[in-house]
Design an enzyme around this catalytic site. Structure first.
Site, short mmCIF file in Angstrom:
data_model
loop_
_atom_site.label_atom_id
_atom_site.label_comp_id
_atom_site.label_asym_id
_atom_site.label_seq_id
_atom_site.Cartn_x
_atom_site.Cartn_y
_atom_site.Cartn_z
N ASP A 1 97.47 85.89 -56.13
CA ASP A 1 96.71 84.63 -56.16
C ASP A 1 97.07 83.93 -57.46
O ASP A 1 97.93 84.39 -58.22
CB ASP A 1 95.21 84.88 -56.06
CG ASP A 1 94.50 83.75 -55.30
OD1 ASP A 1 94.77 82.58 -55.62
OD2 ASP A 1 93.69 84.04 -54.41
N HIS B 1 93.72 78.26 -42.59
CA HIS B 1 92.86 77.16 -42.15
C HIS B 1 92.61 76.14 -43.26
O HIS B 1 92.10 75.05 -43.00
CB HIS B 1 91.55 77.68 -41.54
CG HIS B 1 90.56 78.23 -42.52
ND1 HIS B 1 89.23 78.39 -42.22
CD2 HIS B 1 90.71 78.69 -43.79
CE1 HIS B 1 88.60 78.90 -43.26
NE2 HIS B 1 89.47 79.09 -44.22
#
Length: 413
Positions: A273, A319
């Site tokens: 990340d 998404h």
């Protein structure tokens, strides 16, 4: 014989399905559902009890339908109050739930002194909140219910409430304006309800990169979602026993990798990340798992640096991005894939209307609108996923484990 009316049918269904849930709770000696302060903070039925979960969902759908039929359409439209969100924002921002002792109560005067707010304003908000079982009044003082107690005891829920009220709610208010202003153009993060609400030409991630406080809020909320969702379905929706190494892409501080490592002792996980996000990861990992979970700063749009892993895992990542950007993410991994490697996507798959219970479908459709408001992205049907993946490369073979796990397994041929 008279044909039963719809409201009578609903009443019968509610009675029958409620009994299924109640019988399960009683037979497993679980706490009864209650709004009292010592009540259960969640319905104590595991996702694995599928018949009971289905009954629960049907009760929710039928009670809502019965409620709205009893009101009539005009009253329904008049009473869909945004004030519900105002109540949550008020309680969250001023820390009301944390001020009130779990085993006691506070007067309105004491709350005014503690928060610096006008006592009249505290009363007017909390008295309406109490109609939603959010706090209760005892001897003219404010005391907890199980609903308000959640916001004292569950930091994950508090973080989610903060994101909803401080970021998502203002973005929703500007989403229709964004659709009107930018109609006829493909959705992009820079032209959303969020961008208008924040008076910025940047998308949310770019905007947050310049605001550490708000980026931290978002990261805490994402951790809150991970902590409150049932990850067990992802554990059973894919055969992890044949996997040695997993790259948890966009894995924040590693909650999914922690669950994977706990369940599969031979598994090693690499969490990727942004640098500031993974920096706190090692401190979150239990000591007994630290040898099998490592952290690496990485931008998922850059070429994947871990070559030859068995699985590249994405949970609730795609998404957040438009189709074009999702294709870029998939392609950024292709040079790192060995034949037979898997890209495992754990994201919601929108069901055909009326296939899922209305309450469950409404949650998915609400998330779809949230993606529109914040990112200009969307939730996808299975057909949408297949089109997107095939556009990335014809070498991807798509396998899908349907509800409830929603695992999309992409195999590199």
């Amino acid at each position: 014989m008279a044909i039963p009316t719809r409201i009578a049918e609903l009443a019968d269904i509610i009675a029958t399905k409620t009994k299924i849930v109640d019988d399960y709770i009683r037979s497993h000696d679980l706490p009864s559902l209650s709004f009292e302060a010592n009540g259960s903070l969640a319905v104590p039925v595991p996702e694995s009890a599928t018949e009971v979960i289905e009954a629960q969902h049907e009760v929710i759908a039928c009670t809502q339908e019965l409620n709205e039929l009893m009101k009539g359409p005009t009253e329904v439209l008049k009473t869909r109050f945004v004030a519900d969100i105002l109540e949550i924002q008020f309680v969250q921002r001023f820390g009301i739930a944390k001020l009130i002792p779990l085993d006691g109560a506070m007067s309105y005067e004491e709350l005014a002194a503690a928060t610096g707010l006008d006592m009249i304003d505290i009363k007017r908000v909390l008295k309406r909140a109490m109609l939603n079982h959010f706090f209760q009044e005892k001897d003219c003082k404010v005391a907890h219910t199980s609903t308000s107690r959640v916001m004292q005891e569950n930091e994950a829920v508090t973080n989610i409430a903060e994101l909803f009220t401080e970021e998502i709610w203002p973005s929703f208010a500007k989403t229709v304006e964004a659709l009107d202003r930018f109609k006829g153009r493909p959705h992009v993060p820079e032209e959303t309800g969020f961008s208008i609400a924040n008076n910025t030409p940047k998308g949310m991630y770019a905007f947050f990169s310049e605001s550490p406080v708000r980026m931290e809020r978002f990261a805490r909320a994402m951790g809150g979602f991970a902590a409150t969702e049932d990850f067990s379905l992802a554990l059973t929706g894919f055969d992890w026993t044949k996997v040695s190494t997993v790259v948890d892409v966009g894995g924040a501080w590693g909650p999914c990798s922690i669950e994977l490592a706990r369940a599969f002792p031979d598994l090693k996980c690499i969490v990727q990340d942004f640098e500031d996000v993974v920096a706190e990861g090692p401190s979150k990992v239990p000591a007994e798992l630290r040898s099998r979970i490592s952290f690496e700063a990485h931008n998922m749009f850059d070429p994947q640096t871990v070559v030859g892993a068995d699985v590249y895992f994405f949970r609730a990542i795609f998404h957040n991005w438009s189709d074009v950007r999702c294709v870029e993410i998939l392609r950024s991994h292709m040079d790192a894939l060995k034949p037979g490697a898997h890209i495992v996507i754990n994201d919601k798959v929108l069901a055909t209307p009326k296939v899922s219970p209305p309450w469950a479908e409404k949650k998915s459709r609400t998330m779809d609108l949230t993606m529109l408001a914040l990112f200009g992205s969307r939730e996808r049907t299975y057909e949408d996923w297949v089109d997107l993946i095939r556009e990335a490369s014809p070498r991807f073979q798509v396998n899908y484990a349907g509800p409830p796990s929603h695992i999309i397994d992409i195999v590199w041929q």
